[in-house]
Structure formats: C-alpha cells, structure tokens
Write an enzyme that holds these catalytic residues in place. Structure first.
Site, PDB file in Angstrom:
ATOM      1  N   ASP A   1       0.758  -1.153  -0.040  1.00  0.00           N
ATOM      2  CA  ASP A   1       0.032   0.041   0.102  1.00  0.00           C
ATOM      3  C   ASP A   1       0.932   0.971   0.084  1.00  0.00           C
ATOM      4  O   ASP A   1       1.486   1.622   1.001  1.00  0.00           O
ATOM      5  CB  ASP A   1      -0.828  -0.089   1.169  1.00  0.00           C
ATOM      6  CG  ASP A   1      -1.926   1.300   1.343  1.00  0.00           C
ATOM      7  OD1 ASP A   1      -2.440   1.732   0.267  1.00  0.00           O
ATOM      8  OD2 ASP A   1      -2.090   1.629   2.363  1.00  0.00           O
TER       9      ASP A   1
ATOM     10  N   ASP B   1      -1.911   0.950   7.263  1.00  0.00           N
ATOM     11  CA  ASP B   1      -1.216   0.695   6.268  1.00  0.00           C
ATOM     12  C   ASP B   1      -0.773  -0.603   5.774  1.00  0.00           C
ATOM     13  O   ASP B   1      -1.237  -1.028   4.675  1.00  0.00           O
ATOM     14  CB  ASP B   1      -0.141   1.657   5.992  1.00  0.00           C
ATOM     15  CG  ASP B   1      -0.276   3.106   6.260  1.00  0.00           C
ATOM     16  OD1 ASP B   1      -0.924   3.948   5.286  1.00  0.00           O
ATOM     17  OD2 ASP B   1      -0.314   3.626   7.371  1.00  0.00           O
TER      18      ASP B   1
ATOM     19  N   GLU C   1      -1.539  -1.643  -4.583  1.00  0.00           N
ATOM     20  CA  GLU C   1      -2.645  -0.936  -4.554  1.00  0.00           C
ATOM     21  C   GLU C   1      -2.512   0.486  -5.466  1.00  0.00           C
ATOM     22  O   GLU C   1      -1.602   1.205  -5.331  1.00  0.00           O
ATOM     23  CB  GLU C   1      -3.390  -0.462  -3.365  1.00  0.00           C
ATOM     24  CG  GLU C   1      -4.718   0.087  -3.201  1.00  0.00           C
ATOM     25  CD  GLU C   1      -5.266   0.308  -2.099  1.00  0.00           C
ATOM     26  OE1 GLU C   1      -6.364  -0.596  -1.664  1.00  0.00           O
ATOM     27  OE2 GLU C   1      -5.001   1.233  -1.261  1.00  0.00           O
TER      28      GLU C   1
END
Length: 168
Positions: free
Chosen positions: A8, A140, A68
């Site tokens: 992420d 996160d 992502e």
C-alpha cells in the site's frame, strides 16, 4: 504454495504484508509499515522506501507482488509526491524479477469484504479474520494485507481458468 507481497504505497507510510497462498487457503507470514523521515529530501525518502523494500524482499522472498492504486489527491503537489512513492513501490519488486499486479481500492475491498464501498475498519476486521496472527500495527499494514488477499483470490482464479483451458 506461493508467497505474495502486498503493498500500500505512501510517501510517509508504505504498508506491506506477506501471505502464503495455496488454492483458497491463506496464511499470514508478516506485515508492517515502512515509514520515512519527514525532514529528509524527497529523493532521500524515496531511497528509504526502496532500500526497505529490498530488505523485505530479501528477508521474506516473495514470489509475486501486488500494489494498490492510489487515490487522486486534491492537492497536486501531494499527488505528485505520492505518485513518485508509488513508482518506487512498483519498481522495487519489478527490478527484483517479481511479477507485479495492480488493483483498485474498490477491487481490494470487494475481494476482502464483499463490497467495494467498505469502510477501512471493515477491511481491517476481515483481514484479522482471514489471517489470524496478523499484527496490523497501522491501517497501512492492514491495507497491504488486503491487497495481498485480493491478489491471492485473483491469482487462484487465473490459475484455475488456465488449468481448465489446458485440459480442454
């Protein structure tokens, strides 16, 4: 058994999570966050992320990575910096020879929770249920594990389809 690294991206905090996938079975390996030093230059912060990713890949030896997509920020300067961090997050595993998949946030939420409009708390709770032992020190890390779970689901579907085509 395949080892997957979910990422992420973020300039200040990049979440990471490692899972093992075998068919529809998942096993939590590790998770955490790469945090950069805010008083450093942008180049030095990007280097921090790159070095930390290399260390993680050396340590956990993933077979594939998944990243992502980031939301478009209203602040153009922040969006550019986030894009640069995302570039490093995509580049590091690619340079290590790993296949790198990318997923939209709604796609990740749909794979983990069942709806693309799930709240962060719902995603974190499902990650905890799907991966017992996950520490989830920060959101996160939870998001990164969700990306890894999403990739595991998509990957197993692709493998099953490929096997079906081969045997036909």
């Amino acid at each position: 058994m395949v080892r997957l690294l979910g990422l992420d991206p973020g300039l200040q905090h990049t979440g990471w999570g490692v899972v093992e996938s075998s068919g529809n079975r998942l096993r939590h390996i590790a998770d955490g966050v790469i945090s950069t030093t805010t008083d450093l230059s942008l180049a030095d912060r990007l280097c921090q992320i790159h070095r930390a990713l290399n260390t993680l890949m050396d340590l956990w030896k993933p077979d594939e990575a998944a990243v992502e997509h980031t939301y478009v920020n209203k602040n153009p300067g922040a969006a550019l910096k986030l894009g640069q961090a995302r570039g490093v997050v995509l580049l590091a595993p690619a340079l290590a020879g790993l296949p790198v998949a990318e997923y939209q946030a709604m796609e990740v939420k749909r794979a983990v929770v069942g709806t693309g409009h799930a709240e962060k708390e719902q995603v974190a709770e499902m990650v905890r249920r799907l991966l017992p032992g996950a520490t989830l020190k920060r959101a996160d890390a939870s998001d990164a594990l969700a990306v890894a779970i999403c990739h595991a689901h998509h990957r197993s579907t692709r493998v099953a389809l490929a096997k079906g085509r081969v045997s036909a």
